[in-house]
Every structure is written in C-alpha cells, then in structure tokens.
Design a protein around this motif. Sequence first.
Motif, PDB file in Angstrom:
ATOM      1  N   ARG A 122       0.716  -1.036   0.158  1.00  0.00           N
ATOM      2  CA  ARG A 122       0.412   0.053   0.536  1.00  0.00           C
ATOM      3  C   ARG A 122       0.728   1.699  -0.059  1.00  0.00           C
ATOM      4  NH1 ARG A 122      -5.342   1.355   1.350  1.00  0.00           N
ATOM      5  NH2 ARG A 122      -6.115   2.948   2.207  1.00  0.00           N
ATOM      6  N   ARG A 123       2.018   1.409   1.031  1.00  0.00           N
ATOM      7  CA  ARG A 123       3.252   2.627   1.038  1.00  0.00           C
ATOM      8  C   ARG A 123       3.622   2.550  -0.097  1.00  0.00           C
ATOM      9  NH1 ARG A 123       4.526   0.036   6.273  1.00  0.00           N
ATOM     10  NH2 ARG A 123       3.380   1.621   8.024  1.00  0.00           N
ATOM     11  N   MET A 124       3.634   1.420  -1.238  1.00  0.00           N
ATOM     12  CA  MET A 124       4.535   2.028  -2.294  1.00  0.00           C
ATOM     13  C   MET A 124       3.615   2.255  -3.237  1.00  0.00           C
ATOM     14  SD  MET A 124       6.000  -1.859  -4.512  1.00  0.00           S
ATOM     15  CE  MET A 124       3.844  -2.535  -4.980  1.00  0.00           C
ATOM     16  N   VAL A 125       2.577   1.798  -3.327  1.00  0.00           N
ATOM     17  CA  VAL A 125       1.905   2.393  -4.480  1.00  0.00           C
ATOM     18  C   VAL A 125       1.346   3.517  -4.223  1.00  0.00           C
ATOM     19  CG1 VAL A 125      -1.040   2.185  -5.639  1.00  0.00           C
ATOM     20  CG2 VAL A 125       0.301   0.634  -4.795  1.00  0.00           C
ATOM     21  N   GLY A 127       3.444   5.778  -2.859  1.00  0.00           N
ATOM     22  CA  GLY A 127       4.910   6.408  -3.363  1.00  0.00           C
ATOM     23  C   GLY A 127       5.159   6.302  -4.444  1.00  0.00           C
ATOM     24  N   ASN A 128       4.601   5.715  -5.372  1.00  0.00           N
ATOM     25  CA  ASN A 128       4.859   5.797  -6.725  1.00  0.00           C
ATOM     26  C   ASN A 128       3.873   6.855  -7.468  1.00  0.00           C
ATOM     27  OD1 ASN A 128       6.867   3.625  -6.655  1.00  0.00           O
ATOM     28  ND2 ASN A 128       4.882   1.648  -7.367  1.00  0.00           N
ATOM     29  N   VAL A 129       3.235   6.418  -7.134  1.00  0.00           N
ATOM     30  CA  VAL A 129       1.763   7.648  -7.379  1.00  0.00           C
ATOM     31  C   VAL A 129       2.475   9.096  -7.335  1.00  0.00           C
ATOM     32  CG1 VAL A 129      -0.400   8.695  -7.487  1.00  0.00           C
ATOM     33  CG2 VAL A 129       0.213   5.743  -8.087  1.00  0.00           C
ATOM     34  N   ILE A 130       3.198   9.259  -6.413  1.00  0.00           N
ATOM     35  CA  ILE A 130       3.533  10.392  -5.255  1.00  0.00           C
ATOM     36  C   ILE A 130       4.861  10.791  -7.006  1.00  0.00           C
ATOM     37  CG2 ILE A 130       4.676  12.076  -4.226  1.00  0.00           C
ATOM     38  CD1 ILE A 130       2.716  10.904  -2.169  1.00  0.00           C
ATOM     39  N   ARG A 136       1.180  14.423  -3.691  1.00  0.00           N
ATOM     40  CA  ARG A 136       1.161  13.371  -2.410  1.00  0.00           C
ATOM     41  C   ARG A 136      -0.473  13.258  -2.584  1.00  0.00           C
ATOM     42  NH1 ARG A 136       3.518  16.193   2.259  1.00  0.00           N
ATOM     43  NH2 ARG A 136       3.659  14.068   3.041  1.00  0.00           N
ATOM     44  N   MET A 137      -1.324  14.247  -2.385  1.00  0.00           N
ATOM     45  CA  MET A 137      -2.562  13.471  -2.160  1.00  0.00           C
ATOM     46  C   MET A 137      -3.318  12.625  -3.442  1.00  0.00           C
ATOM     47  SD  MET A 137      -4.078  14.057   0.486  1.00  0.00           S
ATOM     48  CE  MET A 137      -5.359  13.879   1.510  1.00  0.00           C
ATOM     49  N   LEU A 138      -2.830  12.423  -4.215  1.00  0.00           N
ATOM     50  CA  LEU A 138      -3.837  11.550  -5.447  1.00  0.00           C
ATOM     51  C   LEU A 138      -3.380  10.739  -5.073  1.00  0.00           C
ATOM     52  CD1 LEU A 138      -4.745  10.814  -8.220  1.00  0.00           C
ATOM     53  CD2 LEU A 138      -3.153  11.352  -9.209  1.00  0.00           C
ATOM     54  N   GLY A 139      -2.098   9.842  -4.292  1.00  0.00           N
ATOM     55  CA  GLY A 139      -1.121   8.836  -4.411  1.00  0.00           C
ATOM     56  C   GLY A 139      -2.338   8.365  -3.032  1.00  0.00           C
ATOM     57  N   LEU A 151      -0.140   9.959   5.396  1.00  0.00           N
ATOM     58  CA  LEU A 151       1.289  10.298   4.547  1.00  0.00           C
ATOM     59  C   LEU A 151       2.783  11.065   5.424  1.00  0.00           C
ATOM     60  CD1 LEU A 151       0.056  13.662   2.156  1.00  0.00           C
ATOM     61  CD2 LEU A 151       0.698  11.317   1.533  1.00  0.00           C
ATOM     62  N   GLN A 152       2.405  11.030   6.503  1.00  0.00           N
ATOM     63  CA  GLN A 152       4.057  10.970   6.945  1.00  0.00           C
ATOM     64  C   GLN A 152       4.171   9.616   7.593  1.00  0.00           C
ATOM     65  OE1 GLN A 152       3.388  12.436  11.128  1.00  0.00           O
ATOM     66  NE2 GLN A 152       5.715  11.733  12.021  1.00  0.00           N
ATOM     67  N   SER A 153       3.379   8.664   7.283  1.00  0.00           N
ATOM     68  CA  SER A 153       3.941   7.073   7.303  1.00  0.00           C
ATOM     69  C   SER A 153       4.019   6.549   6.156  1.00  0.00           C
ATOM     70  CB  SER A 153       3.100   6.478   8.523  1.00  0.00           C
ATOM     71  OG  SER A 153       2.169   5.862   8.201  1.00  0.00           O
ATOM     72  N   TYR A 154       3.079   7.086   5.338  1.00  0.00           N
ATOM     73  CA  TYR A 154       2.939   5.971   3.910  1.00  0.00           C
ATOM     74  C   TYR A 154       3.941   7.076   2.613  1.00  0.00           C
ATOM     75  CZ  TYR A 154      -0.959   4.063   3.904  1.00  0.00           C
ATOM     76  OH  TYR A 154      -2.167   3.031   4.707  1.00  0.00           O
ATOM     77  N   ASP A 155       4.222   8.449   2.724  1.00  0.00           N
ATOM     78  CA  ASP A 155       5.420   8.938   2.177  1.00  0.00           C
ATOM     79  C   ASP A 155       6.312   9.095   2.822  1.00  0.00           C
ATOM     80  OD1 ASP A 155       6.386  10.106   0.072  1.00  0.00           O
ATOM     81  OD2 ASP A 155       5.513  12.005   0.196  1.00  0.00           O
ATOM     82  N   LYS A 156       7.217   7.892   1.525  1.00  0.00           N
ATOM     83  CA  LYS A 156       8.437   7.517   2.983  1.00  0.00           C
ATOM     84  C   LYS A 156      10.054   8.227   1.630  1.00  0.00           C
ATOM     85  CE  LYS A 156       7.430   4.755   5.997  1.00  0.00           C
ATOM     86  NZ  LYS A 156       7.746   5.211   6.893  1.00  0.00           N
TER      87      LYS A 156
END
Length: 200
Positions: A122-125, A127-130, A136-139, A151-156
């Motif tokens: 889930r985090r990878m997807v 990140g890939n979209v961003i 960032r919100m589209l991700g 996003l703090q934990s998702y956007d690595k």
Amino acid sequence: HRANAVLHLRWRDIDLESGTITWPSRYQKQGKDLVRPLLFEAWSALLVARAQRERVADFRKLKHHTNANASADRLEQADWVLFAERDKAKPMSYQSMHYHLTEAEKRAGVEAKPFRKAHGFRRMVVGNVIEATGDRMLGLEVVGDKDPKVLQSYDKRLDARVEKGLAAIGTDASRKRPEGQKAETAPAGADAVTIDTQRS
C-alpha cells in the motif's frame, strides 16, 4: 489495499467486462465501495489465486487435515479469492497471509523489515503515484484514503524529493552550516526570517 480488504476479496467483486475491482465498503476505512481499474499486476496475482483454487478442487483434503471443513467441496459455498486451507468456505486468516508473504520474501531474496508485509504494498503504491505525478494527495486517493495525516508514515520518499527539488534550483541540500557558526537574524523591521550566512 489493507490486509483485511484483500483477505475478504471475492471473485464476484472482479468485473472482467469493465476491467474493474470493487473493494466493498464493509472493509474500507471511508465506508464506501472503492472501484478501481483491474491492473496487470493485480490480474496476474488473481490468475495465480485461481490456479490454486482449481488445484485444490481435485482432492478432498490434505493428510494433516482432520476437519471435514478442509474438503474441496467447501469451495463451492464461498468465492473468496484467498480461502482458508482448513475451511475453504472461509477467507484466509491474517496469520496465514503473513506467513505466505514472509515465505515469498525469502524466495525473492527481499530483506524482511518489521511492520512492512501487506501494508508495504500500500505504501509502495502511494509512493509510486506521488513520484509519477508530484501530487501527494492523489497518492492517497488511489488507495482510497483521504487523511493527509497518514502521509507521515506512507510517504517514505519525501526527503529524497526535497533534495532533488533543491538540487534542481542549484542548492546543495547536503551542505550544512559549519560547527559553531550561527545564523544571523534579520534587522529590526524586516520579516521574521533567519539569514544563513553560509548560503547568502
């Protein structure tokens, strides 16, 4: 998607004619059905799941299973994509899913990391979209989330993008103020900003 949603995905949720997957509202944080395109990667995984379903339909149960619910005829009573080994009319458990992901990591030579497993996809997807769009919100929206706090934990990859952005305007993000050197404060009456003498 979240592990609970994946574990409760049914074949009836997959529409090959429209090329979509409907993730039922019951397993969505927003409480609404989430319809997304059936991507190649998802379809590939579904084909493997279907092959496994067809394979077990040829035998009643494994030798170490004494419960009658392990028999293949239980498959007809439900259409879970990931079904339980010991009762095929029920979805796979989280523990079983975790085990299979761990084994898959070993076979693929992927370094195991704490708390990654299913949520890591889930985090990878996100990140890939961003990375692909800069949004960032589209991700988050792609995976059915709307809370910017996650996003703090998702956007690595945020730090890497910041460095890339600074490099694009000719600023070296790796340069730091020498030890002991202090920043100067703007004169009275100026905007409340700090002037870095190293970079000005």
